[in-house]
Write an enzyme that holds these catalytic residues in place. Structure first.
Site, PDB file in Angstrom:
ATOM      1  N   ASP A 145      22.308  15.639 -22.368  1.00 22.55           N
ATOM      2  CA  ASP A 145      23.134  14.631 -23.025  1.00 22.55           C
ATOM      3  C   ASP A 145      22.296  13.447 -23.473  1.00 22.55           C
ATOM      4  OD1 ASP A 145      23.076  13.344 -20.454  1.00 22.55           O
ATOM      5  OD2 ASP A 145      24.650  14.755 -19.893  1.00 22.55           O
TER       6      ASP A 145
ATOM      7  N   LYS B  19      27.765  12.753 -24.263  1.00 26.93           N
ATOM      8  CA  LYS B  19      29.021  12.021 -24.103  1.00 26.93           C
ATOM      9  C   LYS B  19      28.772  10.599 -24.511  1.00 26.93           C
ATOM     10  CE  LYS B  19      29.745  14.413 -19.828  1.00 26.93           C
ATOM     11  NZ  LYS B  19      29.638  14.173 -18.406  1.00 26.93           N
TER      12      LYS B  19
ATOM     13  N   GLY C 134      20.630  12.523 -17.098  1.00 27.32           N
ATOM     14  CA  GLY C 134      19.935  11.248 -16.917  1.00 27.32           C
ATOM     15  C   GLY C 134      20.052  10.810 -15.461  1.00 27.32           C
ATOM     16  N   GLY C 135      19.027  10.154 -14.941  1.00 28.58           N
ATOM     17  CA  GLY C 135      19.079   9.609 -13.580  1.00 28.58           C
ATOM     18  C   GLY C 135      19.154  10.704 -12.544  1.00 28.58           C
ATOM     19  N   ASP C 136      20.064  10.537 -11.600  1.00 23.85           N
ATOM     20  CA  ASP C 136      20.265  11.527 -10.552  1.00 23.85           C
ATOM     21  C   ASP C 136      21.588  12.247 -10.820  1.00 23.85           C
ATOM     22  OD1 ASP C 136      19.505  12.320  -7.563  1.00 23.85           O
ATOM     23  OD2 ASP C 136      21.674  12.135  -7.735  1.00 23.85           O
TER      24      ASP C 136
ATOM     25  N   ILE D  12      24.741  10.989  -8.860  1.00 28.02           N
ATOM     26  CA  ILE D  12      25.195   9.600  -8.896  1.00 28.02           C
ATOM     27  C   ILE D  12      25.832   9.324 -10.256  1.00 28.02           C
ATOM     28  CG2 ILE D  12      24.475   7.175  -8.787  1.00 28.02           C
ATOM     29  CD1 ILE D  12      22.453   7.996  -6.688  1.00 28.02           C
TER      30      ILE D  12
ATOM     31  N   THR E 118      17.561   7.517  -9.811  1.00 27.32           N
ATOM     32  CA  THR E 118      18.793   6.987 -10.402  1.00 27.32           C
ATOM     33  C   THR E 118      18.496   5.667 -11.116  1.00 27.32           C
ATOM     34  OG1 THR E 118      21.094   6.484  -9.998  1.00 27.32           O
ATOM     35  CG2 THR E 118      19.541   5.755  -8.311  1.00 27.32           C
TER      36      THR E 118
ATOM     37  N   MET F 246      27.459   1.429 -16.189  1.00 26.38           N
ATOM     38  CA  MET F 246      28.448   1.454 -17.277  1.00 26.38           C
ATOM     39  C   MET F 246      29.277   0.174 -17.314  1.00 26.38           C
ATOM     40  SD  MET F 246      29.665   5.402 -16.832  1.00 26.38           S
ATOM     41  CE  MET F 246      29.362   5.570 -15.084  1.00 26.38           C
TER      42      MET F 246
ATOM     43  N   GLY G 253      16.266   0.640 -19.257  1.00 25.35           N
ATOM     44  CA  GLY G 253      15.339   0.459 -18.139  1.00 25.35           C
ATOM     45  C   GLY G 253      14.290   1.550 -18.046  1.00 25.35           C
TER      46      GLY G 253
HETATM   47  N1  SAH Z   1      23.361   9.821 -13.224  1.00 20.86           N
HETATM   48  C1  SAH Z   1      22.892   8.607 -13.828  1.00 20.86           C
HETATM   49  C2  SAH Z   1      23.982   7.676 -14.229  1.00 20.86           C
HETATM   50  C3  SAH Z   1      24.885   8.229 -15.273  1.00 20.86           C
HETATM   51  S1  SAH Z   1      26.107   7.102 -15.753  1.00 20.86           S
HETATM   52  C4  SAH Z   1      21.906   7.921 -12.874  1.00 20.86           C
HETATM   53  O1  SAH Z   1      21.778   8.335 -11.726  1.00 20.86           O
HETATM   54  O2  SAH Z   1      21.246   6.984 -13.306  1.00 20.86           O
HETATM   55  C5  SAH Z   1      25.374   6.327 -17.131  1.00 20.86           C
HETATM   56  C6  SAH Z   1      24.991   4.921 -16.834  1.00 20.86           C
HETATM   57  O3  SAH Z   1      23.798   4.868 -16.116  1.00 20.86           O
HETATM   58  C7  SAH Z   1      24.733   4.076 -18.062  1.00 20.86           C
HETATM   59  O4  SAH Z   1      25.911   3.629 -18.656  1.00 20.86           O
HETATM   60  C8  SAH Z   1      23.942   2.961 -17.457  1.00 20.86           C
HETATM   61  O5  SAH Z   1      24.766   2.054 -16.791  1.00 20.86           O
HETATM   62  C9  SAH Z   1      23.124   3.666 -16.419  1.00 20.86           C
HETATM   63  N2  SAH Z   1      21.777   4.009 -16.915  1.00 20.86           N
HETATM   64  C10 SAH Z   1      21.224   5.211 -17.018  1.00 20.86           C
HETATM   65  N3  SAH Z   1      19.969   5.139 -17.486  1.00 20.86           N
HETATM   66  C11 SAH Z   1      19.699   3.839 -17.661  1.00 20.86           C
HETATM   67  C12 SAH Z   1      18.560   3.105 -18.120  1.00 20.86           C
HETATM   68  N4  SAH Z   1      17.441   3.743 -18.502  1.00 20.86           N
HETATM   69  N5  SAH Z   1      18.640   1.770 -18.199  1.00 20.86           N
HETATM   70  C13 SAH Z   1      19.765   1.134 -17.829  1.00 20.86           C
HETATM   71  N6  SAH Z   1      20.857   1.768 -17.394  1.00 20.86           N
HETATM   72  C14 SAH Z   1      20.841   3.100 -17.293  1.00 20.86           C
END
Ligand code: SAH
Length: 474
Positions: free
Chosen positions: A261, A283, A314-316, A319, A344, A396, A425
């Site tokens: 995504d 999304k 993205g991230g974890d 989470i 995350t 978010m 970030g």
């Molecule tokens: N699973 C992801 C989060 C998904 S929800 C995690 O663990 O990071 C999506 C939200 O994650 C975004 O709206 C934002 O608030 C945050 N996010 C994800 N990547 C980011 C980044 N590089 N910089 C700032 N916020 C981020």
């Protein structure tokens, strides 16, 4: 001399790598000295039909070409030597001669390489690490042949010569494995397991008999029990590819299809197996491009076709990532899966912004929440979030920021309580805005802020002044 216009016309990209099958094909080699001998060696190894145009042949070339299928034209080159489409290598011992010959060749519209003069060439000959049938070709695009050779010798030293045997094993078993393993994806996976596993190890040790026995056993086993697909639910972290785990990278490079995504950054996508099919299931806020149920169903569908499916998030994944929902469906459908954690956004953004999420003097707890707006309000446990000595990280939350600040003040946090907004970030474009619950909603109005963004609330934000370390690209 080549005109300036032509020179600049010949400014080129760093090159399109390709391996030419020159077996039985005519190639013209102009030059009869040591340089030409070097080129001849490589042409002969490819089985090319070489015509050497040179007034004199060095002893080495004489010896090398004796009894070979070589035509030697004992003369200077002529304009009509070059036919459109032929391959010409110019390697005389004089760079003035080379330039003049290159000029004729370019006018004739041929593919021409001039030894040590990339600016006169329209194809380059790379340095080579030869583990035939495996070849590692290295080019600096003509910018620094010395650097290319340096890299070549490093790879040469590091790559065991038995890789040739591994290549030959692959050559010998190709047809047999094709017969046994019909589906090309399964076949690729079969090869990966063979070459990566014990059989590859046996060959590298020179134990060919044992390797062949193991190979036959693997084929029998496969016929009895062909493999089914698997899903890799992988956290890709917040954006900087250096934050990927080794396992994430390994699985990314061996998948057959990837579902990703918008949060997955482009530099990370570039690390995914380039042959894998790419499916965007992005999304956007309030706009689920592909509904969650369809994503779940897609994962099951691809896996049941026997593919290795990479679900890259993205991230974890666990989470605010709906990773749990996705693998629940897989578990119900009996599809095997593995989960790889990622950094995350809270951890990534905090580190790269120089804001420790906990600190003995400022925060003993840290809470992650989503600040998603629903019907114009944010539905959170405000009394719990407004407690002192803790850090609140809000995912978010950009749109809801004014409501969030207002509610936190209303539930007891001072209006000068520190807060930070981190946009994009960990990426080169990271942007960090700091302020207080009172000032930040105003500040962001005048800023162009790119998603994704994360909010950090707490006294730890004030440490950034001292601890900021990450420099973004100017
Ligand atoms: N699973 C992801 C989060 C998904 S929800 C995690 O663990 O990071 C999506 C939200 O994650 C975004 O709206 C934002 O608030 C945050 N996010 C994800 N990547 C980011 C980044 N590089 N910089 C700032 N916020 C981020």
């Amino acid at each position: 001399m080549i005109s300036e216009q032509k020179q600049s016309h010949r400014k080129r990209s760093h090159g399109f790598p390709a391996f030419l099958d020159l077996y039985g094909k005519s190639v013209i080699l102009v030059g009869g000295g040591a340089k030409a001998a070097g080129k001849y060696r490589r042409l002969a190894a490819c089985g090319a039909k070489v015509t050497i145009i040179a007034e004199q042949l060095s002893d080495e070339l004489h010896q090398r070409t004796e009894g070979e299928q070589v035509v030697h034209e004992n003369r200077k080159h002529r304009e009509d030597d070059f036919q459109v489409g032929s391959l010409v290598i110019v390697a005389t011992e004089s760079s003035a001669d080379n330039t003049a010959i290159a000029q004729t060749a370019h006018e004739a519209g041929v593919w021409v390489n001039v030894a040590n003069q990339p600016e006169l060439s329209n194809f380059l000959i790379p340095s080579l690490v030869d583990r035939s049938p495996l070849l590692v070709a290295i080019s600096s695009g003509g910018v620094s042949p010395v650097l290319a050779r340096l890299l070549t010798s490093r790879i040469d030293a590091f790559l065991p010569h038995t890789y040739s045997d591994l290549g030959r094993l692959a050559e010998n078993y190709r047809d047999k494995i094709k017969q046994h393993v019909g589906d090309w994806r399964q076949r690729r996976r079969f090869w990966e397991r063979l070459l990566n596993g014990r059989i590859g190890e046996l060959i590298l040790q020179g134990r060919f008999k044992s390797a062949e026995q193991a190979m036959d056993a693997a084929l029998t086993e496969h016929s009895e029990n062909p493999h089914s697909g698997e899903v890799y639910l992988v956290g890709a972290g917040p954006g900087d590819p250096d934050l990927l785990s080794f396992r994430a990278l390994r699985l990314m490079q061996q998948c057959d299809v990837v579902l990703f995504d918008r949060l997955v950054s482009e530099p990370i996508m570039q690390l995914v197996n380039s042959e894998a099919e790419r499916v965007y299931v992005g999304k956007r806020r309030n706009d689920h491009a592909v509904p969650q149920e369809s994503i779940n169903a897609l994962l099951v569908k691809h896996a049941k076709q026997g593919k290795r499916v990479l679900r890259l998030k993205g991230g974890d994944p666990f989470i605010f990532g709906r990773g749990g929902e996705e693998i629940e469906t897989l578990a119900e459908e009996g599809v095997s899966f593995q989960v790889v954690p990622g950094v995350t956004a809270a951890a990534g953004c905090a580190s790269y912004a120089g804001i420790p999420l906990t600190h003995r003097d400022h925060a003993q707890a840290c809470i992650f929440v989503t600040g998603h707006l629903k019907d114009g309000t944010v539905n959170l446990d405000w009394p719990a979030l407004a407690r002192p000595h803790q850090t609140v990280v809000i995912y978010m939350g950009l749109v809801g920021l004014p409501v969030i600040c207002e509610q936190l003040i209303k539930h007891g946090l001072p209006s000068d309580h520190p807060i930070a907004l981190v946009a994009e970030g960990t990426r080169q474009s990271q942007q960090v805005l700091t302020g207080t619950l009172e000032t930040l909603p105003e500040t962001i109005k005048s800023q162009a802020i790119k998603p994704p963004t994360l909010i950090i609330v707490g006294n730890v934000v004030s440490l950034r002044e001292k601890l900021a370390w990450f420099e973004t690209r100017e």
